[in-house]
Scaffold this active site. Structure first.
Site, short mmCIF file in Angstrom:
data_model
loop_
_atom_site.label_atom_id
_atom_site.label_comp_id
_atom_site.label_asym_id
_atom_site.label_seq_id
_atom_site.Cartn_x
_atom_site.Cartn_y
_atom_site.Cartn_z
N PHE A 1 19.86 32.89 -17.19
CA PHE A 1 20.34 34.36 -16.74
C PHE A 1 18.89 35.04 -18.52
CE2 PHE A 1 23.61 33.09 -15.06
CZ PHE A 1 23.76 34.23 -13.90
N GLY B 1 21.80 26.31 -21.18
CA GLY B 1 21.56 27.39 -22.22
C GLY B 1 20.90 28.68 -21.79
N ARG B 2 21.27 29.56 -22.47
CA ARG B 2 21.01 31.17 -22.06
C ARG B 2 21.22 31.80 -20.33
NH1 ARG B 2 14.01 31.36 -22.22
NH2 ARG B 2 14.10 31.51 -24.21
N ALA B 3 22.90 31.73 -21.25
CA ALA B 3 24.01 31.76 -20.00
C ALA B 3 24.76 32.59 -19.83
CB ALA B 3 24.39 30.40 -19.92
#
Ligand code: NAG
Ligand code: NAG
Length: 379
Positions: free
Chosen positions: A228, A249-251
């Site tokens: 996300f 990552g980016r979660a």
């Protein structure tokens, strides 16, 4: 006898009427009130060309997918340079990029179609039947002021997943009132969900399955890094009942000027980190979520956050009109308990706030109810 016959006639008519599809439930959270294509009679696109034209014309539509629409090869290939930033191993992702500096590089070939999403027009409902509604090799994007769109019960998969920049599954920039529900995303090249800089407001992502078990990944171990990306300058996102499996990552990356309400989501088997975000203007409340088997909760986070440590539940009343639920952590390295900033709670004023159950209820219900193929859209 006569009445039995007319009863039968009425019954047959009812059955015929019943051979249709409709949205299940209503959007909770910021997209509350979204109607999409409303009660337009369903359209069944014959092929990828018709699907694209129905998604992009200016007619309110209920577009029903009962099969796989495979765009992968439809626009040919692109040949170019890729960087081997994480090595040349079999399950490593590579980056589509002209100049790799000192990083080893090589020429590669990828499909063009997944690199260009379909820009969905306003007032559309996209519905999948059973587990049959699948879009391969093409993402959906909501932009140029697109508003009032529902996407429910479909799968979007396989967007040049070996290559970063190969394709995003679902994108938003300059959009409003969009509800993505019971959608499975799998094997995108880059993001499962990406928010661009131009504001997207009234967004609800609910009951989705983010399947990060990727063939290729930045850690060469099948854990997807790009999940996300929330970098909009003034976005409003409700994230509820989603199941994030095998992320790294980016979660999310909670950044930009995003206002996030993350409630009753389940993160399971994380191989890297959950939260990151470099911008001080990002804001988020995390409540009633479940974090299981998490390598690391936070990489770096510069924004404001309320992580609902036990004892602080009632502080949420000014933001949500009710108490928050605490988050649950099992085999998780780190927690959000140090985050107790409430200075942004006034920013929730006027927004529709999603309800919450306890984290333990979410732990048992979310993984088995998230994604496509669970709900029945036939009526
Ligand atoms: C959003 O899209 C609309 C319609 O194309 C446009 O008029 C507007 O300028 C865009 N807004 C931003 C912030 O780019
Ligand atoms: C991940 O995906 C691969 C390939 O489809 C599959 O063989 C494997 O069982 C999956 N692993 C998990 C843990 O889901």
């Amino acid at each position: 006898m006569k009445s039995a016959v007319s009863f039968l006639g009425a019954f047959v008519a009812l059955v015929r009427l019943a051979a249709s599809e409709a949205v299940v439930g209503k959007a909770d959270g910021f997209a509350y009130g979204v109607t999409g294509g409303g009660n337009a009679s369903p359209d069944y696109p014959a092929d990828i060309t018709e699907l694209k034209s129905m998604l992009t014309d200016n007619v309110p539509r209920v577009i029903v997918l009962k099969k796989t629409y495979d765009f992968t090869q439809s626009e040919g290939t692109i040949v170019g340079n890729v960087c081997l930033s994480w090595g040349a191993g079999h399950s490593c992702q590579q980056i589509i990029q002209k100049d790799c500096g000192d990083t080893p590089s090589m020429m590669a070939k990828w499909w063009k179609a997944p690199t260009i999403p379909i820009d969905v027009a306003s007032h559309k409902t996209i519905l999948g039947v059973g587990n049959k509604g699948v879009i391969r090799g093409k993402g959906l994007r909501f932009t140029n002021g697109a508003t009032n769109i529902i996407v429910q019960n479909i799968q979007i998969a396989d967007l040049n997943n070996k290559y970063v920049w190969g394709g995003d599954a679902i994108g938003f920039t300059n959009s409003s009132k969009i509800w993505i529900d019971h959608v499975t995303t799998h094997n995108p090249g880059r993001q499962h969900y990406v928010f661009g800089f131009e504001p997207s407001t009234g967004i609800t992502l609910s009951n989705n399955f983010i399947n990060g078990n990727s063939t290729y990944s930045t850690s060469c171990d099948n854990y997807h890094y790009w999940n996300f990306e929330m970098v909009g300058t003034d976005d409003q996102i409700t994230l509820k009942n989603n199941y994030m499996y095998r992320t790294a990552g980016r979660a999310p990356a909670l950044s930009g000027g995003t206002l996030l309400h993350a409630v009753n989501n389940v993160w399971s088997d994380n191989g890297g980190h959950v939260l990151e975000g470099g911008d001080t203007k990002a804001r988020g409340i995390f409540e009633g979520n479940v974090f299981t088997d998490i390598n690391s909760m936070i990489a770096d986070y510069a924004g404001r956050l309320f992580g609902t440590p036990a004892g602080s539940e009632s502080k949420c009343k000014s933001a949500l009109g009710r108490n928050c639920q605490t988050n649950s952590y099992k085999q998780a390295s780190g927690s959000l308990n140090a985050y107790t900033d409430t200075s942004f709670f006034g920013d929730f004023a006027g927004l529709h706030i999603a309800g919450a159950v306890s984290a333990s209820e979410a732990a048992s219900s979310v993984p088995k109810n998230a994604g496509a193929g669970i709900i029945d859209v036939s009526v």
